[in-house]
Each structure stands twice: as C-alpha cells, then as structure tokens.
Write a protein that holds these residues in place. Structure first.
Motif, PDB file in Angstrom:
ATOM      1  N   GLU A  49       0.837  -1.208   0.000  1.00  0.00           N
ATOM      2  CA  GLU A  49       0.000   0.000   0.000  1.00  0.00           C
ATOM      3  C   GLU A  49       0.871   1.257   0.000  1.00  0.00           C
ATOM      4  N   LEU A  50       1.924   1.241   0.789  1.00  0.00           N
ATOM      5  CA  LEU A  50       2.839   2.390   0.814  1.00  0.00           C
ATOM      6  C   LEU A  50       3.460   2.626  -0.555  1.00  0.00           C
ATOM      7  N   GLN A  51       3.907   1.550  -1.189  1.00  0.00           N
ATOM      8  CA  GLN A  51       4.529   1.672  -2.505  1.00  0.00           C
ATOM      9  C   GLN A  51       3.546   2.173  -3.559  1.00  0.00           C
ATOM     10  N   ARG A  52       2.276   1.823  -3.419  1.00  0.00           N
ATOM     11  CA  ARG A  52       1.261   2.278  -4.363  1.00  0.00           C
ATOM     12  C   ARG A  52       0.721   3.663  -4.000  1.00  0.00           C
ATOM     13  N   GLY A  53       1.181   4.208  -2.873  1.00  0.00           N
ATOM     14  CA  GLY A  53       0.704   5.519  -2.438  1.00  0.00           C
ATOM     15  C   GLY A  53      -0.701   5.496  -1.868  1.00  0.00           C
ATOM     16  N   GLU A  54      -1.128   4.352  -1.380  1.00  0.00           N
ATOM     17  CA  GLU A  54      -2.489   4.197  -0.870  1.00  0.00           C
ATOM     18  C   GLU A  54      -2.591   4.325   0.649  1.00  0.00           C
ATOM     19  N   HIS A  55      -1.525   4.715   1.291  1.00  0.00           N
ATOM     20  CA  HIS A  55      -1.562   4.814   2.752  1.00  0.00           C
ATOM     21  C   HIS A  55      -2.207   6.127   3.195  1.00  0.00           C
ATOM     22  N   LYS A  56      -2.634   6.155   4.450  1.00  0.00           N
ATOM     23  CA  LYS A  56      -3.221   7.361   5.030  1.00  0.00           C
ATOM     24  C   LYS A  56      -2.360   7.801   6.206  1.00  0.00           C
ATOM     25  N   SER A  57      -2.356   9.085   6.461  1.00  0.00           N
ATOM     26  CA  SER A  57      -1.635   9.587   7.625  1.00  0.00           C
ATOM     27  C   SER A  57      -2.418   9.231   8.887  1.00  0.00           C
ATOM     28  N   TRP A  58      -1.771   9.286  10.009  1.00  0.00           N
ATOM     29  CA  TRP A  58      -2.433   9.008  11.274  1.00  0.00           C
ATOM     30  C   TRP A  58      -3.578  10.000  11.501  1.00  0.00           C
ATOM     31  N   GLN A  59      -3.384  11.241  11.119  1.00  0.00           N
ATOM     32  CA  GLN A  59      -4.426  12.250  11.261  1.00  0.00           C
ATOM     33  C   GLN A  59      -5.668  11.867  10.436  1.00  0.00           C
ATOM     34  N   GLU A  60      -5.451  11.370   9.217  1.00  0.00           N
ATOM     35  CA  GLU A  60      -6.568  10.951   8.373  1.00  0.00           C
ATOM     36  C   GLU A  60      -7.313   9.750   8.979  1.00  0.00           C
ATOM     37  N   VAL A  61      -6.560   8.821   9.518  1.00  0.00           N
ATOM     38  CA  VAL A  61      -7.167   7.644  10.124  1.00  0.00           C
ATOM     39  C   VAL A  61      -7.994   8.052  11.341  1.00  0.00           C
ATOM     40  N   LYS A  62      -7.434   8.910  12.193  1.00  0.00           N
ATOM     41  CA  LYS A  62      -8.170   9.359  13.382  1.00  0.00           C
ATOM     42  C   LYS A  62      -9.454  10.084  12.984  1.00  0.00           C
ATOM     43  N   ALA A  63      -9.371  10.960  11.990  1.00  0.00           N
ATOM     44  CA  ALA A  63     -10.547  11.693  11.546  1.00  0.00           C
ATOM     45  C   ALA A  63     -11.612  10.730  11.026  1.00  0.00           C
ATOM     46  N   GLY A  64     -11.212   9.734  10.274  1.00  0.00           N
ATOM     47  CA  GLY A  64     -12.145   8.750   9.757  1.00  0.00           C
ATOM     48  C   GLY A  64     -12.824   7.964  10.874  1.00  0.00           C
ATOM     49  N   LEU A  65     -12.055   7.609  11.889  1.00  0.00           N
ATOM     50  CA  LEU A  65     -12.633   6.877  13.024  1.00  0.00           C
ATOM     51  C   LEU A  65     -13.620   7.744  13.791  1.00  0.00           C
ATOM     52  N   ARG A  66     -13.284   9.004  13.958  1.00  0.00           N
ATOM     53  CA  ARG A  66     -14.186   9.909  14.669  1.00  0.00           C
ATOM     54  C   ARG A  66     -15.485  10.127  13.896  1.00  0.00           C
ATOM     55  N   ASN A  67     -15.420  10.158  12.577  1.00  0.00           N
ATOM     56  CA  ASN A  67     -16.597  10.388  11.753  1.00  0.00           C
ATOM     57  C   ASN A  67     -17.519   9.177  11.684  1.00  0.00           C
ATOM     58  N   ARG A  68     -16.990   7.997  12.020  1.00  0.00           N
ATOM     59  CA  ARG A  68     -17.818   6.779  11.952  1.00  0.00           C
ATOM     60  C   ARG A  68     -18.842   6.712  13.071  1.00  0.00           C
ATOM     61  N   SER A  69     -18.568   7.357  14.178  1.00  0.00           N
ATOM     62  CA  SER A  69     -19.501   7.209  15.323  1.00  0.00           C
ATOM     63  C   SER A  69     -20.598   8.229  15.304  1.00  0.00           C
TER      64      SER A  69
END
Length: 69
Positions: A49-69
């Motif tokens: 995923e990193l090599q394909r540029g498909e990774h997310k930053s920790w900030q993006e992951v946290k924001a996504g988790l917060r938006n799920r609830s």
C-alpha cells in the motif's frame, strides 16, 4: 503463596525488572516467535500500500474513526 502473589508484594521497580528479565529469557529461546504468521501477511500488504501511495496519515485515520460514530 503463588508466584503472582509474591510478585505483587514486590515494589513496582522490582516487578518491572523481573518482567524485563523474563522477556529477555523468552527471546533467547531458539523456537520463540512472538508474532503469528498472519502478521507477516499484514505487513507485506501494508508495504505494498505504501509503494502504491495508498496509505493514510495518522491524522486521516483518526478523523475517519471519529466520523464513523
């Protein structure tokens, strides 16, 4: 008295030292492998995923988790 009770009666610093010594002794076991086989599969996929540029930053992951609830 059980080992767990004996350790619980010791000061915190002494218990931490005992834990470190126990962990070190486990790591010296020739057949010791702390990671299950599926961890390698997950790591391989994460690297891809990193090599394909498909990774997310920790900030993006946290924001996504917060938006799920």
């Amino acid at each position: 008295m059980s080992l767990a009770n004996e350790l619980a009666a010791r000061p915190l610093a002494e218990r931490i030292q005992a834990m470190e010594q126990l962990w070190d002794s486990l790591c010296r076991e020739p057949n010791y492998n702390p990671s299950p086989a599926w961890h390698e599969e997950v790591l391989t996929e994460r690297r891809a995923e990193l090599q394909r540029g498909e990774h997310k930053s920790w900030q993006e992951v946290k924001a996504g988790l917060r938006n799920r609830s």
